[in-house]
Design a protein around this motif. Structure first.
Motif, PDB file in Angstrom:
ATOM      1  N   GLY A 188     -10.720  74.572  17.750  1.00 35.64           N
ATOM      2  CA  GLY A 188     -11.536  73.595  18.792  1.00 35.64           C
ATOM      3  C   GLY A 188     -12.068  72.654  17.535  1.00 35.64           C
ATOM      4  O   GLY A 188     -13.211  71.978  18.210  1.00 35.64           O
ATOM      5  N   LYS A 246     -16.385  78.205  18.587  1.00 29.13           N
ATOM      6  CA  LYS A 246     -16.059  77.695  19.945  1.00 29.13           C
ATOM      7  C   LYS A 246     -15.149  78.741  20.658  1.00 29.13           C
ATOM      8  O   LYS A 246     -14.888  78.870  21.951  1.00 29.13           O
ATOM      9  N   ARG A 247     -14.388  79.488  19.698  1.00 27.75           N
ATOM     10  CA  ARG A 247     -13.688  80.671  20.302  1.00 27.75           C
ATOM     11  C   ARG A 247     -13.802  81.641  19.247  1.00 27.75           C
ATOM     12  O   ARG A 247     -13.914  81.551  18.114  1.00 27.75           O
ATOM     13  N   GLN A 256      -9.847  72.928  25.243  1.00 32.28           N
ATOM     14  CA  GLN A 256     -10.769  73.103  24.234  1.00 32.28           C
ATOM     15  C   GLN A 256     -12.083  74.134  24.528  1.00 32.28           C
ATOM     16  O   GLN A 256     -12.599  73.973  25.472  1.00 32.28           O
ATOM     17  N   PRO A 257     -12.045  75.149  23.680  1.00 32.20           N
ATOM     18  CA  PRO A 257     -13.126  76.022  23.833  1.00 32.20           C
ATOM     19  C   PRO A 257     -14.397  75.472  23.696  1.00 32.20           C
ATOM     20  O   PRO A 257     -14.714  74.493  22.909  1.00 32.20           O
ATOM     21  N   GLN A 258     -15.454  76.016  24.439  1.00 34.78           N
ATOM     22  CA  GLN A 258     -16.619  75.624  24.322  1.00 34.78           C
ATOM     23  C   GLN A 258     -17.532  76.516  23.747  1.00 34.78           C
ATOM     24  O   GLN A 258     -17.293  77.809  23.571  1.00 34.78           O
ATOM     25  N   GLN A 259     -18.581  76.096  22.857  1.00 32.97           N
ATOM     26  CA  GLN A 259     -19.400  76.816  21.833  1.00 32.97           C
ATOM     27  C   GLN A 259     -20.523  77.708  22.591  1.00 32.97           C
ATOM     28  O   GLN A 259     -21.349  77.159  23.394  1.00 32.97           O
ATOM     29  N   THR A 260     -20.199  79.060  22.424  1.00 38.61           N
ATOM     30  CA  THR A 260     -21.317  80.008  23.047  1.00 38.61           C
ATOM     31  C   THR A 260     -21.130  81.166  22.294  1.00 38.61           C
ATOM     32  O   THR A 260     -20.281  81.305  21.296  1.00 38.61           O
ATOM     33  N   THR A 271     -11.544  82.407  14.295  1.00 40.37           N
ATOM     34  CA  THR A 271     -11.876  81.623  15.407  1.00 40.37           C
ATOM     35  C   THR A 271     -10.446  80.803  15.719  1.00 40.37           C
ATOM     36  O   THR A 271     -10.296  80.021  16.474  1.00 40.37           O
ATOM     37  N   ASP A 293     -21.279  79.033  15.112  1.00 40.10           N
ATOM     38  CA  ASP A 293     -20.449  77.670  14.832  1.00 40.10           C
ATOM     39  C   ASP A 293     -19.197  77.763  15.878  1.00 40.10           C
ATOM     40  O   ASP A 293     -18.711  76.828  15.796  1.00 40.10           O
TER      41      ASP A 293
END
Length: 320
Positions: A116, A262-263, A12-16, A29, A260
């Motif tokens: 994600g 994550k990817r 799962q991608p992380q939100q950045t 995304t 918003d």
């Protein structure tokens, strides 16, 4: 069985928020799709990179020998499969539901998951759904060429339901409609989604395009009009071009604001369409050079980007 998520969502991608972005940008995304000889976007990419010819002359949908119906098509498999229970579709509806609507539902789910995001988190939110489609060939089969008595054919093969059914399943609000601008329908949807997110009309959007070759008479009429070639080879921008090849495709993108995400696959920097009358022929893409120049000048002014910074251009061509 629910549709399987793509390989790219195992972790799962992380939100950045990447450097250089404020967070308000519209970004892609998630993505998902079905293409000839390709059961996912990843497989489609590999086939393209490896130069695989995804056109076949083995038609699996009808057995009609007509000299003017091209033998070559790009066809996806599994159009008869659908997890009706997962998407809460009554079995009577599912039996005569347009296969494009089924596959759009499945791949809308997969594209959201690819981003994600749990689809349950979108309930009650302003999620726009914009689906491009020019033909519903199942509509001809279900409504005009058969007698079905439960009435579900009206909603099952209505193009408006391609988008509305996704919104209903998500239990989301926001604009939800199908667009038909012929070959540019999906790009028109992307423009509508971009502008809707940028203006605050919706906080995220599902953008899709679909086509399934289900009825031989459509191919016959296209061939008679001069759209299609007979050898299965589309020769774009070539003096020998004599038409294109019909093919199936189901393609879905999930768009969000960068804050918003994550990817991020890509940023949608700008979107603009030009609608002009073509005096040379209704379906010919050629226009007056002055009109093209004026459109491009306006486009680059709006984006504040120099043409010198553009490294790649993708073009749509009719093969003639």
């Amino acid at each position: 069985m629910a549709p399987s998520p793509q390989e790219s969502v195992v972790e799962q991608p992380q939100q950045t928020i990447p450097r250089g972005l404020t967070g308000e940008e519209c970004v892609i995304t998630g993505m998902s799709g079905l293409f000839p000889m390709s059961d996912s976007v990843l497989e489609f990419k590999e086939n393209l990179y490896n130069g695989v010819d995804m056109v076949t002359n083995e038609n699996i949908r009808w057995d009609i020998d007509h000299p003017e119906i091209p033998k070559h098509f790009g066809m996806i498999t599994g159009v008869d499969r659908f997890d009706a229970q997962f998407f809460k579709v009554h079995y009577k509806q599912a039996l005569i539901m347009d296969p494009m609507s089924r596959k759009l539902l499945e791949h809308a789910y997969t594209a959201i998951f690819d981003a994600g995001v749990n689809p349950l988190e979108l309930r009650g939110k302003k999620i726009g759904v914009f689906i491009g489609a020019a033909f519903s060939e199942s509509e001809k089969l279900v409504i005009y060429e058969s007698i079905q008595r439960n009435g579900f054919g009206i909603t099952g093969c209505n193009k408006a339901m391609y988008a509305n059914r996704i919104s209903y399943w998500l239990d989301s609000t926001g604009p939800s409609y199908a667009l038909d601008v012929a070959c540019s329908s999906s790009m028109a949807c992307l423009e509508h989604a971009y502008k809707s997110i940028s203006s605050g009309l919706c906080e995220a959007a599902i953008v899709g395009g679909c086509n399934l070759c289900m009825h031989p008479n459509v191919a016959l009429n296209m061939r008679k009009y001069g759209f299609l070639c007979l050898d299965g080879k589309t020769k774009c921008f070539d003096k020998h071009g004599d038409g294109s090849v019909r093919a199936d495709a189901i393609s879905i993108l999930f768009l969000q604001k960068a804050k918003d995400a994550k990817r991020i696959y890509s940023e949608v920097y700008h979107a603009k369409s030009s609608y002009c009358k073509n005096m040379q022929g209704q379906f010919l893409p050629m226009r007056q050079p002055q009109e093209v120049q004026e459109f491009l000048e306006d486009f680059y002014k709006e984006t504040d980007v120099s043409p010198r910074d553009v490294e790649y251009i993708e073009a749509n061509a009719s093969g003639k």
